[in-house]
Design an enzyme around this catalytic site. Structure first.
Site, mmCIF file in Angstrom:
data_model
loop_
_atom_site.group_PDB
_atom_site.id
_atom_site.type_symbol
_atom_site.label_atom_id
_atom_site.label_comp_id
_atom_site.label_asym_id
_atom_site.label_seq_id
_atom_site.Cartn_x
_atom_site.Cartn_y
_atom_site.Cartn_z
ATOM 1 N N ASP A 36 0.845 -1.193 0.000
ATOM 2 C CA ASP A 36 0.000 0.000 0.000
ATOM 3 C C ASP A 36 0.885 1.251 0.000
ATOM 4 O O ASP A 36 1.900 1.308 0.687
ATOM 5 C CB ASP A 36 -0.917 -0.001 1.230
ATOM 6 C CG ASP A 36 -2.074 0.956 1.096
ATOM 7 O OD1 ASP A 36 -3.219 0.485 0.985
ATOM 8 O OD2 ASP A 36 -1.853 2.185 1.100
ATOM 9 N N HIS A 106 -10.400 -5.501 -3.146
ATOM 10 C CA HIS A 106 -9.059 -5.696 -2.595
ATOM 11 C C HIS A 106 -9.157 -6.038 -1.123
ATOM 12 O O HIS A 106 -10.101 -5.652 -0.432
ATOM 13 C CB HIS A 106 -8.172 -4.455 -2.799
ATOM 14 C CG HIS A 106 -8.771 -3.168 -2.333
ATOM 15 N ND1 HIS A 106 -9.741 -2.504 -3.048
ATOM 16 C CD2 HIS A 106 -8.531 -2.414 -1.237
ATOM 17 C CE1 HIS A 106 -10.080 -1.395 -2.397
ATOM 18 N NE2 HIS A 106 -9.367 -1.319 -1.288
HETATM 19 P P1 5GP Z 1 -9.706 1.392 0.199
HETATM 20 O O1 5GP Z 1 -9.743 2.752 0.811
HETATM 21 O O2 5GP Z 1 -10.438 1.388 -1.123
HETATM 22 O O3 5GP Z 1 -10.143 0.286 1.097
HETATM 23 O O4 5GP Z 1 -8.192 1.069 -0.073
HETATM 24 C C1 5GP Z 1 -7.468 1.634 -1.114
HETATM 25 C C2 5GP Z 1 -6.022 1.582 -0.719
HETATM 26 O O5 5GP Z 1 -5.253 1.804 -1.876
HETATM 27 C C3 5GP Z 1 -5.618 2.647 0.299
HETATM 28 O O6 5GP Z 1 -5.091 2.016 1.456
HETATM 29 C C4 5GP Z 1 -4.582 3.481 -0.438
HETATM 30 O O7 5GP Z 1 -3.524 3.906 0.385
HETATM 31 C C5 5GP Z 1 -4.115 2.529 -1.520
HETATM 32 N N1 5GP Z 1 -3.675 3.193 -2.740
HETATM 33 C C6 5GP Z 1 -4.306 4.220 -3.381
HETATM 34 N N2 5GP Z 1 -3.625 4.550 -4.490
HETATM 35 C C7 5GP Z 1 -2.540 3.739 -4.546
HETATM 36 C C8 5GP Z 1 -1.466 3.604 -5.476
HETATM 37 O O8 5GP Z 1 -1.359 4.309 -6.483
HETATM 38 N N3 5GP Z 1 -0.531 2.650 -5.205
HETATM 39 C C9 5GP Z 1 -0.611 1.853 -4.090
HETATM 40 N N4 5GP Z 1 0.362 0.956 -3.925
HETATM 41 N N5 5GP Z 1 -1.619 1.938 -3.216
HETATM 42 C C10 5GP Z 1 -2.571 2.870 -3.428
#
Ligand code: 5GP
Ligand code: ZN
Length: 120
Positions: A36, A106
């Protein structure tokens, strides 16, 4: 939108395709795992299906084998990251109130520190 194998304009589809760089932790034909960008613990790995699935809400009989497979990969990653024995957390945020920010299924693997409960 009907779900296809890859969705245009999806961040995690672009990461899976290699169009956006990421730090790979694990990969096979079905899923891809990477670190992440904003880690919430010493270990914070995201595991995504290579096929675009929007969220847990879109899991059904047509794609359940992908999810089951991912859940065989998660403990392997935990083992490789050195957190399997001590424990860790697996999280999947769903939709607006679940604080899902990337609409591609995810699973967060977060570990290396004590977790709190209830989550925020
Ligand atoms: P959500 O908020 O949808 O559960 O999780 C999305 C996750 O993706 C977040 O923890 C965020 O930090 C991660 N994330 C967002 N953009 C990127 C990116 O460009 N690269 C990586 N490696 N992680 C990302
Ligand atoms: Zn996608």
């Amino acid at each position: 939108m009907k779900e296809g194998l890859i969705a245009m304009d999806c961040l995690f589809c672009s990461i899976v395709a290699g169009d956006i760089p990421s730090t790979k932790v694990y990969e096979d034909d079905i899923c891809y795992a990477f670190r992440d960008i904003d880690p919430q613990g010493p270990v914070h790995v995201l595991v995504v299906p290579k096929q675009h699935i929007q969220s847990v809400n879109a899991v059904d009989d047509t794609n359940k084998d992908i999810v089951a497979h991912i859940f065989t990969v998660i403990p392997k990653i935990a083992e490789a990251e050195g957190i399997a024995e001590e424990g860790y957390r697996v999280v999947s945020n769903i939709g607006e109130r679940g604080q899902q920010t990337v609409p591609h299924l995810h699973f967060h693997i977060i570990g290396g520190r004590d977790m709190t409960w209830p989550p925020g």
